[in-house]
Design an enzyme around this catalytic site. Structure first.
Site, PDB file in Angstrom:
ATOM      1  N   LYS A 160       0.830  -1.202   0.000  1.00 16.70           N
ATOM      2  CA  LYS A 160       0.000   0.000   0.000  1.00 16.70           C
ATOM      3  C   LYS A 160       0.865   1.253   0.000  1.00 16.70           C
ATOM      4  CE  LYS A 160      -1.458   2.344   3.394  1.00 16.70           C
ATOM      5  NZ  LYS A 160      -2.024   2.870   4.659  1.00 16.70           N
ATOM      6  N   ASP A 178      -6.272   0.670   0.902  1.00 19.47           N
ATOM      7  CA  ASP A 178      -6.379   0.941   2.331  1.00 19.47           C
ATOM      8  C   ASP A 178      -7.753   0.467   2.798  1.00 19.47           C
ATOM      9  OD1 ASP A 178      -8.157   2.804   1.368  1.00 19.47           O
ATOM     10  OD2 ASP A 178      -7.177   4.543   2.277  1.00 19.47           O
TER      11      ASP A 178
END
Length: 302
Positions: A160, A178
């Site tokens: 991420k 996320d």
């Protein structure tokens, strides 16, 4: 005795057959079940959602303040389990003291922890920041690498964080999964996966690579502003007709409007230094206006 029982039985009224219920029951209209959706239909719907989000959020962008790759990398690590606004309030002092990887690599852990304490989990984050700074200094010449394979070797950096950096400073397309992105990907019916890596892989097959970075921004923006975790504002959502999860949140338009956040609800955004074309009021300007108002109130009171 037998005769008495017979008389009692005869005195009881005969049981009448149940009468037909004639009262009209007004029921809520049944929600038509959705027809099974083919993969092709889902892909077409998903891409239409992306186009609708692009019109809704043409200004979508990272909500962390940064001036270079190192600052974005550090800010993204700090953003775990806290708000971007909190990070933006913390990083000015942090980067003033540790502007480069070399500076942060030499940081005294306790001093670094004290600066980043407001972001939460500050001991683990400080350990990651010092570790990644040492790696940048010793293995990458003090520069943030522009490859996913290199970025994920840094302490505290997963896919991420790596995709945030790649997409926003190196122009390398990436999908940032996320909590907001994962939640909406499932609500939109793009995937049923919970694992971020699997979500990323599934969504990558739906959209062209050129859309990955901006898709991430748009979906995250929507999750923060309208499609909230606990109380999604379904009744104020422009893409409700395309959403198979419509009805999970408030469907009354007026009540839903009250759930809108940030610029959609007329409130400041999370950045202290937002892009010039951002429509919401910057948090820093909002704070300054509020402060000026307090000073004026005190002057009047005196």
């Amino acid at each position: 005795m037998a005769e008495s029982k017979v008389r009692k039985a005869a005195a009881k009224p005969a049981v009448k057959p149940a009468a037909k219920v004639t009262t009209k029951v007004t029921a809520k209209p049944a929600v038509k079940p959705r027809k099974p959706e083919s993969h092709l239909a889902m892909v077409r719907r998903a891409r239409r959602i992306n186009r609708e989000l692009a019109e809704l959020y043409p200004y979508a962008h990272p909500e962390l303040d940064f001036d270079n790759p190192f600052e974005l990398l550090v800010a993204t690590v700090l953003s775990a389990q806290t708000t971007d606004l909190r990070v933006n309030q913390t990083t000015p002092a942090l980067f003033a003291k540790y502007p480069t990887p070399e500076d942060m690599a030499a940081a005294v852990p306790e001093e670094l922890e004290e600066i980043i304490r407001p972001t939460g989990f500050f001991r683990n984050k400080a350990k990651s920041l010092i570790g990644l700074s040492i790696a940048l200094r010793d293995e990458f010449g003090g520069e943030v690498p522009g490859r996913l394979a290199d970025l994920v070797t840094l302490p505290g950096v997963g896919r991420k964080t790596a995709n945030v950096v790649l997409g926003n400073v190196f122009g390398v397309p990436g999908i940032t999964v996320d909590t907001h992105f994962g939640r909406l990907a499932r609500r939109f019916g793009w995937t049923a996966e919970d694992d971020p890596v699997k979500v990323e892989a599934v969504v990558a097959e739906i959209f062209p690579k050129s859309e990955w970075t901006m898709l991430s921004h748009r979906v995250v923006f929507h999750g923060r502003r309208i499609c909230h975790s606990q109380k999604p504002a379904c009744g104020a959502c422009p893409i409700a007709p395309l959403c198979p999860s419509y009805g999970e949140g408030e469907t009354d338009p007026e009540k839903a409007k009250k759930l809108l956040k940030y610029e959609m609800g007329g409130h400041p955004g999370q950045r202290l230094r937002p892009p010039a074309d951002f429509p919401g009021e910057a948090a820093a300007r909002a704070d300054a206006v509020a402060h000026r108002g307090e000073v004026a109130d005190l002057a009047v009171a005196e």
